[in-house]
Design an enzyme around this catalytic site. Sequence first.
Site, PDB file in Angstrom:
ATOM      1  N   CYS A 259       0.812  -1.126  -0.045  1.00  0.00           N
ATOM      2  CA  CYS A 259      -0.080   0.060  -0.083  1.00  0.00           C
ATOM      3  C   CYS A 259       1.095   1.369   0.206  1.00  0.00           C
ATOM      4  O   CYS A 259       1.782   1.447   0.887  1.00  0.00           O
ATOM      5  CB  CYS A 259      -1.090   0.048   1.260  1.00  0.00           C
ATOM      6  SG  CYS A 259      -1.883   1.345   1.580  1.00  0.00           S
TER       7      CYS A 259
ATOM      8  N   CYS B  70       0.632   3.158   3.302  1.00  0.00           N
ATOM      9  CA  CYS B  70       1.582   2.480   4.429  1.00  0.00           C
ATOM     10  C   CYS B  70       2.925   2.616   4.004  1.00  0.00           C
ATOM     11  O   CYS B  70       3.557   3.074   5.060  1.00  0.00           O
ATOM     12  CB  CYS B  70       1.292   0.878   4.202  1.00  0.00           C
ATOM     13  SG  CYS B  70      -0.383   0.607   4.765  1.00  0.00           S
TER      14      CYS B  70
ATOM     15  N   HIS C 167      -3.303   0.674   8.447  1.00  0.00           N
ATOM     16  CA  HIS C 167      -4.228   0.517   7.299  1.00  0.00           C
ATOM     17  C   HIS C 167      -5.678   0.006   7.485  1.00  0.00           C
ATOM     18  O   HIS C 167      -6.086  -0.690   7.969  1.00  0.00           O
ATOM     19  CB  HIS C 167      -3.560  -0.657   6.391  1.00  0.00           C
ATOM     20  CG  HIS C 167      -4.142  -0.794   4.919  1.00  0.00           C
ATOM     21  ND1 HIS C 167      -3.746   0.077   4.067  1.00  0.00           N
ATOM     22  CD2 HIS C 167      -5.226  -1.592   4.588  1.00  0.00           C
ATOM     23  CE1 HIS C 167      -4.446  -0.247   3.007  1.00  0.00           C
ATOM     24  NE2 HIS C 167      -5.384  -1.432   3.297  1.00  0.00           N
TER      25      HIS C 167
ATOM     26  N   HIS D 102      -6.455   3.305   1.100  1.00  0.00           N
ATOM     27  CA  HIS D 102      -5.818   3.457   2.286  1.00  0.00           C
ATOM     28  C   HIS D 102      -6.649   4.917   2.751  1.00  0.00           C
ATOM     29  O   HIS D 102      -6.534   5.907   2.377  1.00  0.00           O
ATOM     30  CB  HIS D 102      -4.475   3.586   2.448  1.00  0.00           C
ATOM     31  CG  HIS D 102      -3.955   3.817   3.763  1.00  0.00           C
ATOM     32  ND1 HIS D 102      -2.836   2.912   4.385  1.00  0.00           N
ATOM     33  CD2 HIS D 102      -4.068   4.568   4.768  1.00  0.00           C
ATOM     34  CE1 HIS D 102      -2.574   3.367   5.466  1.00  0.00           C
ATOM     35  NE2 HIS D 102      -3.256   4.556   6.031  1.00  0.00           N
TER      36      HIS D 102
ATOM     37  N   HIS E 166      -8.201   7.942   3.717  1.00  0.00           N
ATOM     38  CA  HIS E 166      -7.481   9.299   4.096  1.00  0.00           C
ATOM     39  C   HIS E 166      -8.608  10.390   3.936  1.00  0.00           C
ATOM     40  O   HIS E 166      -9.562  10.173   2.794  1.00  0.00           O
ATOM     41  CB  HIS E 166      -6.550   9.485   2.879  1.00  0.00           C
ATOM     42  CG  HIS E 166      -6.855   9.290   1.339  1.00  0.00           C
ATOM     43  ND1 HIS E 166      -7.049   7.948   0.942  1.00  0.00           N
ATOM     44  CD2 HIS E 166      -7.200  10.147   0.331  1.00  0.00           C
ATOM     45  CE1 HIS E 166      -7.500   8.026  -0.319  1.00  0.00           C
ATOM     46  NE2 HIS E 166      -7.680   9.374  -0.612  1.00  0.00           N
TER      47      HIS E 166
ATOM     48  N   HIS F 106      -9.255  14.433   2.447  1.00  0.00           N
ATOM     49  CA  HIS F 106      -8.496  15.547   2.004  1.00  0.00           C
ATOM     50  C   HIS F 106      -8.820  16.874   2.628  1.00  0.00           C
ATOM     51  O   HIS F 106     -10.217  16.978   2.805  1.00  0.00           O
ATOM     52  CB  HIS F 106      -9.070  15.646   0.322  1.00  0.00           C
ATOM     53  CG  HIS F 106      -8.885  14.477  -0.543  1.00  0.00           C
ATOM     54  ND1 HIS F 106      -7.806  14.249  -1.563  1.00  0.00           N
ATOM     55  CD2 HIS F 106      -9.358  13.249  -0.610  1.00  0.00           C
ATOM     56  CE1 HIS F 106      -7.653  13.305  -2.256  1.00  0.00           C
ATOM     57  NE2 HIS F 106      -8.852  12.433  -1.818  1.00  0.00           N
TER      58      HIS F 106
HETATM   59  P1  AMP Z   1      -8.375   9.442  -3.582  1.00  0.00           P
HETATM   60  O1  AMP Z   1      -8.703   9.647  -5.095  1.00  0.00           O
HETATM   61  O2  AMP Z   1      -9.216   9.855  -2.819  1.00  0.00           O
HETATM   62  O3  AMP Z   1      -7.761   7.818  -3.536  1.00  0.00           O
HETATM   63  O4  AMP Z   1      -7.129  10.304  -3.420  1.00  0.00           O
HETATM   64  C1  AMP Z   1      -5.752   9.866  -3.665  1.00  0.00           C
HETATM   65  C2  AMP Z   1      -4.813  11.156  -3.508  1.00  0.00           C
HETATM   66  O5  AMP Z   1      -3.425  10.710  -3.322  1.00  0.00           O
HETATM   67  C3  AMP Z   1      -4.721  11.947  -5.123  1.00  0.00           C
HETATM   68  O6  AMP Z   1      -5.200  13.164  -4.754  1.00  0.00           O
HETATM   69  C4  AMP Z   1      -3.131  11.782  -5.327  1.00  0.00           C
HETATM   70  O7  AMP Z   1      -2.942  12.863  -5.938  1.00  0.00           O
HETATM   71  C5  AMP Z   1      -2.578  11.708  -4.026  1.00  0.00           C
HETATM   72  N1  AMP Z   1      -1.326  10.720  -4.105  1.00  0.00           N
HETATM   73  C6  AMP Z   1      -0.970   9.917  -5.028  1.00  0.00           C
HETATM   74  N2  AMP Z   1       0.191   9.294  -4.486  1.00  0.00           N
HETATM   75  C7  AMP Z   1       0.473  10.197  -3.664  1.00  0.00           C
HETATM   76  C8  AMP Z   1       1.946  10.714  -2.983  1.00  0.00           C
HETATM   77  N3  AMP Z   1       3.037   9.713  -3.166  1.00  0.00           N
HETATM   78  N4  AMP Z   1       2.005  11.632  -2.481  1.00  0.00           N
HETATM   79  C9  AMP Z   1       1.071  12.390  -2.122  1.00  0.00           C
HETATM   80  N5  AMP Z   1      -0.205  12.276  -2.642  1.00  0.00           N
HETATM   81  C10 AMP Z   1      -0.124  11.428  -3.452  1.00  0.00           C
END
Ligand code: AMP
Length: 109
Positions: free
Chosen positions: A4, A7, A46, A96, A98, A100
């Site tokens: 992940c 993770c 996770h 995972h 999260h 925003h």
């Molecule tokens: P979601 O569509 O809610 O799963 O959002 C995932 C978010 O993770 C997206 O806004 C991506 O731009 C962000 N994301 C993906 N990889 C990374 C990373 N390595 N560091 C920071 N953000 C990331």
Amino acid sequence: MSTCLFCKIAAGEIPCKGIYEDEDFLAFHDIHPKAPVHALVIPKQHVDSLVEANDPVMLGQLMDRVRHVAGLLNVAAAGYRVVINVRDGGGQEIYHLHAHILGGKRLPF
Ligand code: AMP
């Protein structure tokens, strides 16, 4: 070992632009910001998505960290948006849990 992405970020195996960290949560800047301020707050443990997040204490703590991080990012006074995308239908790309935090401008609906 976990595959992940978040993770791995939580474990320090993949770098991030960190904003806040404690024993159980981590906040960092989104790599593809969709607003002038775009941060993500994750539990280190996770959990695939909000569907599987059946721990009300953890969910309360997550919202508390969102609130705290919004303060650190100076978006609290003007206001901001909190989004949790849930599974495929909700546009979740990273499985995972999260939250925003989006702010830094007046957001369209
Ligand atoms: P979601 O569509 O809610 O799963 O959002 C995932 C978010 O993770 C997206 O806004 C991506 O731009 C962000 N994301 C993906 N990889 C990374 C990373 N390595 N560091 C920071 N953000 C990331």
